[in-house]
Design an enzyme around this catalytic site. Structure first.
Site, PDB file in Angstrom:
ATOM      1  N   HIS A 309     -23.978 -17.157  10.354  1.00  0.00           N
ATOM      2  CA  HIS A 309     -23.405 -18.430   9.945  1.00  0.00           C
ATOM      3  C   HIS A 309     -22.103 -18.157   9.223  1.00  0.00           C
ATOM      4  O   HIS A 309     -22.004 -17.183   8.481  1.00  0.00           O
ATOM      5  CB  HIS A 309     -24.369 -19.182   9.010  1.00  0.00           C
ATOM      6  CG  HIS A 309     -24.062 -20.623   8.906  1.00  0.00           C
ATOM      7  ND1 HIS A 309     -23.113 -21.112   8.049  1.00  0.00           N
ATOM      8  CD2 HIS A 309     -24.550 -21.684   9.584  1.00  0.00           C
ATOM      9  CE1 HIS A 309     -23.039 -22.417   8.199  1.00  0.00           C
ATOM     10  NE2 HIS A 309     -23.893 -22.792   9.119  1.00  0.00           N
ATOM     11  N   ASP A 366     -30.773 -23.407  13.751  1.00  0.00           N
ATOM     12  CA  ASP A 366     -31.016 -23.561  15.182  1.00  0.00           C
ATOM     13  C   ASP A 366     -31.972 -22.529  15.747  1.00  0.00           C
ATOM     14  O   ASP A 366     -32.417 -22.670  16.886  1.00  0.00           O
ATOM     15  CB  ASP A 366     -29.690 -23.492  15.938  1.00  0.00           C
ATOM     16  CG  ASP A 366     -28.913 -24.771  15.737  1.00  0.00           C
ATOM     17  OD1 ASP A 366     -29.570 -25.807  15.557  1.00  0.00           O
ATOM     18  OD2 ASP A 366     -27.683 -24.719  15.725  1.00  0.00           O
TER      19      ASP A 366
HETATM   20  N1  ACO Z   1     -25.385 -11.585  17.007  1.00  0.00           N
HETATM   21  C1  ACO Z   1     -24.813 -10.373  16.941  1.00  0.00           C
HETATM   22  N2  ACO Z   1     -23.714 -10.087  16.208  1.00  0.00           N
HETATM   23  C2  ACO Z   1     -23.166 -11.071  15.508  1.00  0.00           C
HETATM   24  C3  ACO Z   1     -23.712 -12.396  15.497  1.00  0.00           C
HETATM   25  C4  ACO Z   1     -24.859 -12.621  16.284  1.00  0.00           C
HETATM   26  N3  ACO Z   1     -25.415 -13.841  16.320  1.00  0.00           N
HETATM   27  N4  ACO Z   1     -22.961 -13.192  14.700  1.00  0.00           N
HETATM   28  C5  ACO Z   1     -21.984 -12.417  14.215  1.00  0.00           C
HETATM   29  N5  ACO Z   1     -22.104 -11.147  14.698  1.00  0.00           N
HETATM   30  C6  ACO Z   1     -21.269  -9.984  14.340  1.00  0.00           C
HETATM   31  C7  ACO Z   1     -19.910 -10.043  15.043  1.00  0.00           C
HETATM   32  O1  ACO Z   1     -19.948  -9.380  16.288  1.00  0.00           O
HETATM   33  C8  ACO Z   1     -19.037  -9.356  14.030  1.00  0.00           C
HETATM   34  O2  ACO Z   1     -19.283  -7.959  14.123  1.00  0.00           O
HETATM   35  P1  ACO Z   1     -18.069  -6.908  13.848  1.00  0.00           P
HETATM   36  O3  ACO Z   1     -17.709  -7.096  12.401  1.00  0.00           O
HETATM   37  O4  ACO Z   1     -18.676  -5.586  14.143  1.00  0.00           O
HETATM   38  O5  ACO Z   1     -16.955  -7.292  14.779  1.00  0.00           O
HETATM   39  C9  ACO Z   1     -19.592  -9.826  12.680  1.00  0.00           C
HETATM   40  O6  ACO Z   1     -20.997 -10.099  12.939  1.00  0.00           O
HETATM   41  C10 ACO Z   1     -18.923 -11.072  12.119  1.00  0.00           C
HETATM   42  O7  ACO Z   1     -18.923 -12.068  13.133  1.00  0.00           O
HETATM   43  P2  ACO Z   1     -17.942 -13.300  13.179  1.00  0.00           P
HETATM   44  O8  ACO Z   1     -17.949 -13.895  14.549  1.00  0.00           O
HETATM   45  O9  ACO Z   1     -16.617 -12.905  12.603  1.00  0.00           O
HETATM   46  O10 ACO Z   1     -18.651 -14.260  12.153  1.00  0.00           O
HETATM   47  P3  ACO Z   1     -18.333 -15.789  11.949  1.00  0.00           P
HETATM   48  O11 ACO Z   1     -18.713 -16.104  10.559  1.00  0.00           O
HETATM   49  O12 ACO Z   1     -16.969 -16.130  12.384  1.00  0.00           O
HETATM   50  O13 ACO Z   1     -19.318 -16.501  13.007  1.00  0.00           O
HETATM   51  C11 ACO Z   1     -21.104 -17.663  13.988  1.00  0.00           C
HETATM   52  C12 ACO Z   1     -20.382 -17.308  12.685  1.00  0.00           C
HETATM   53  C13 ACO Z   1     -20.115 -18.330  14.980  1.00  0.00           C
HETATM   54  C14 ACO Z   1     -22.180 -18.699  13.676  1.00  0.00           C
HETATM   55  C15 ACO Z   1     -21.699 -16.385  14.614  1.00  0.00           C
HETATM   56  O14 ACO Z   1     -22.555 -15.755  13.700  1.00  0.00           O
HETATM   57  C16 ACO Z   1     -22.426 -16.652  15.938  1.00  0.00           C
HETATM   58  O15 ACO Z   1     -21.789 -16.692  16.997  1.00  0.00           O
HETATM   59  N6  ACO Z   1     -23.781 -16.845  15.890  1.00  0.00           N
HETATM   60  C17 ACO Z   1     -24.548 -17.173  17.064  1.00  0.00           C
HETATM   61  C18 ACO Z   1     -24.347 -18.644  17.436  1.00  0.00           C
HETATM   62  C19 ACO Z   1     -25.088 -19.577  16.494  1.00  0.00           C
HETATM   63  O16 ACO Z   1     -26.264 -19.391  16.179  1.00  0.00           O
HETATM   64  N7  ACO Z   1     -24.371 -20.648  16.057  1.00  0.00           N
HETATM   65  C20 ACO Z   1     -24.968 -21.679  15.208  1.00  0.00           C
HETATM   66  C21 ACO Z   1     -24.263 -21.749  13.904  1.00  0.00           C
HETATM   67  S1  ACO Z   1     -25.127 -22.818  12.818  1.00  0.00           S
HETATM   68  C22 ACO Z   1     -24.754 -24.358  13.295  1.00  0.00           C
HETATM   69  O17 ACO Z   1     -23.728 -24.688  13.857  1.00  0.00           O
HETATM   70  C23 ACO Z   1     -25.787 -25.314  12.985  1.00  0.00           C
END
Ligand code: ACO
Length: 432
Positions: A309, A366
């Site tokens: 998140h 979710d």
């Molecule tokens: N699975 C695996 N790796 C992940 C995940 C994940 N779900 N989420 C983040 N990471 C990793 C990224 O690859 C990144 O790794 P790195 O530093 O080695 O490059 C690091 O964690 C940071 O990720 P970001 O994308 O920069 O984190 P951000 O805070 O921008 O993204 C997000 C948040 C979009 C929710 C992300 O965690 C994601 O895509 N999750 C899965 C989708 C999801 O569940 N979305 C629902 C959000 S809640 C809502 O809207 C109700």
């Protein structure tokens, strides 16, 4: 006097005031940075930008706190319901019994969509995604309710109660119609004798001569799901609503933009993506271990959906509540869902894995909401629509906050241009 921030740039010092929120969140007020120094603050994705001062919802993502109008989400989940919490989000305080009755009555009075609008809905292809239909219907509400959606701020605020009730009620009605129309079924009229959530289930599942009667556990689980999604501060869709509202657009135009923003898999589409992921894992015969390895490697573009998140870096308090409700609901309904076993395994494995721990990746709301919705008989293509029904009061409350701010300006961020420098136009004959 509040603290001052001093910035040294090109041997010049600039001083900026700071702002402190009621929960001691601190911000440097950079609004004069560009006019004073020629610089803009750069913050792609707005991860470090306070775009507004709001009185609606407070989140402390470091320690997993979520409060609507000051009240912890745990207390609301236990004691309140979607309609009462929606009233509080919109108007600031918990309603008296009379206020609640009036609000609930307004929502019932505005639940039926215009017959012309219901007819327009039949023009969508049978395989249209319900989220696409819902977004269009929300936009269309400004065509069918022109007396309360004028793009004149004073008139729109005078009619706010009716517009808010229409947005909340007709989102549910349009969602149920979208479900039925795409399945070749006739729509059901709303039933004002039912609660908000029971009426929604009736509009979805009642058949001629066979009214759907929700058992209390199903009714409560749906109400809880909606309540937990009702607002979430300046997320992608709510910021979109505020952005559109800042230009003076009416409520329906603004929330239809919010629905479009919600659709993506990184935001409201995640609940659907979680179920798709769990189904794929099940069909491949994996218990989740192989999928976790792929999500960690990042090579396949896979992510553990429902994990991570932008704001919560400890845990998502909504996930705790809905995870427990999910276990209770499935036990009550006697459902043995293999996807729940995979979800449990994924959660345990990820929470013990250094990759996820070091990146502060925890289950979000979710991760379990898709399993709850499935147990309620809601198909996966409707999951994001369900999120939109839940989030509508939050969008409406944020629209109102923008509309009621007499000093509000149109939202207009800056950019740092990185395209071609000045060059001359070349006539077509001279282009290589
Ligand atoms: N699975 C695996 N790796 C992940 C995940 C994940 N779900 N989420 C983040 N990471 C990793 C990224 O690859 C990144 O790794 P790195 O530093 O080695 O490059 C690091 O964690 C940071 O990720 P970001 O994308 O920069 O984190 P951000 O805070 O921008 O993204 C997000 C948040 C979009 C929710 C992300 O965690 C994601 O895509 N999750 C899965 C989708 C999801 O569940 N979305 C629902 C959000 S809640 C809502 O809207 C109700």
């Amino acid at each position: 006097m509040s603290k001052q921030a001093v910035l040294k740039l090109d041997d010049q010092e600039y001083t900026f005031p700071t702002i402190e929120g009621v929960e001691h969140e601190k911000a440097v007020d950079f609004r004069t940075l560009r006019s004073a120094s020629g610089y803009v603050s750069y913050d792609e994705g707005y991860g470090n930008t306070g775009s507004c001062q709001s009185e609606i919802t407070f989140i402390d993502g470091e320690i997993g706190i979520l409060r609507y109008r000051g009240i912890p989400i745990e207390q609301l989940a236990k004691n309140s319901d979607f309609i009462e919490s929606s009233y509080m989000l919109l108007y600031g305080d918990l309603p008296t019994q009379a206020e609640r009755d009036r609000f609930s009555g307004l929502i019932k009075d505005h639940a039926a969509v215009s017959p012309l609008m219901a007819n327009a809905l039949k023009g969508f292809p049978s395989d249209a995604p319900p989220m696409g239909i819902l977004g269009s219907m929300l936009g269309a509400m400004s065509c069918y309710n022109q007396d309360i959606a004028t793009n004149n701020r004073v008139t729109d605020l005078e009619n706010f109660d009716a517009a808010a009730a229409t947005a909340i009620a007709q989102t549910a009605t349009s969602a149920a119609l979208a479900y039925r129309v795409t399945r070749g079924l006739e729509g059901n009229q709303p039933d004002p004798s039912l609660s908000f959530q029971d009426n929604f289930l009736h509009m979805m599942f009642s058949e001629p001569g066979k009214p759907y009667v929700a058992i209390p556990e199903v009714s409560r689980a749906l109400d809880l799901m909606l309540l937990l999604h009702a607002d979430h501060e300046q997320n992608c869709s709510t910021s979109t609503v505020r952005m559109v509202a800042s230009g003076g657009a009416n409520l329906f135009a603004s929330v239809s933009a919010g629905a479009a923003a919600l659709w993506g898999p990184a935001h409201g589409g995640a609940n659907m993506a979680v179920i798709k992921m769990l189904e794929e894992i099940k069909e491949s015969g994996d218990d989740g271990s192989k999928f976790i390895d792929e999500a960690k490697s990042g090579k396949s573009g896979k992510r553990l959906m429902g994990f991570g998140h932008r704001v919560y870096k400890n845990f998502d308090p909504r996930a705790k509540i809905i995870g427990q409700a999910c276990e209770e609901l499935l036990a009550k309904l006697g459902i043995d869902d293999p996807c729940l076993d995979i979800a449990r395994h994924l959660e345990q494995a990820a929470l013990a894995d250094d990759y996820f721990i070091s990146r502060n990746l925890y289950p979000n709301v979710d991760f379990y909401s898709g399993i709850v919705l499935r147990a309620l008989g809601i198909p996966a293509d409707m999951f994001t629509v369900m999120f939109a029904i839940g989030r509508m009061p939050g969008w409406v409350a944020n629209w109102r906050e923008i509309a009621m701010n007499p000093k509000g300006k149109i939202n207009r961020p800056r950019q740092v241009y990185q395209g071609p420098a000045l060059r001359d136009y070349t006539p077509v004959a001279e282009r290589g």
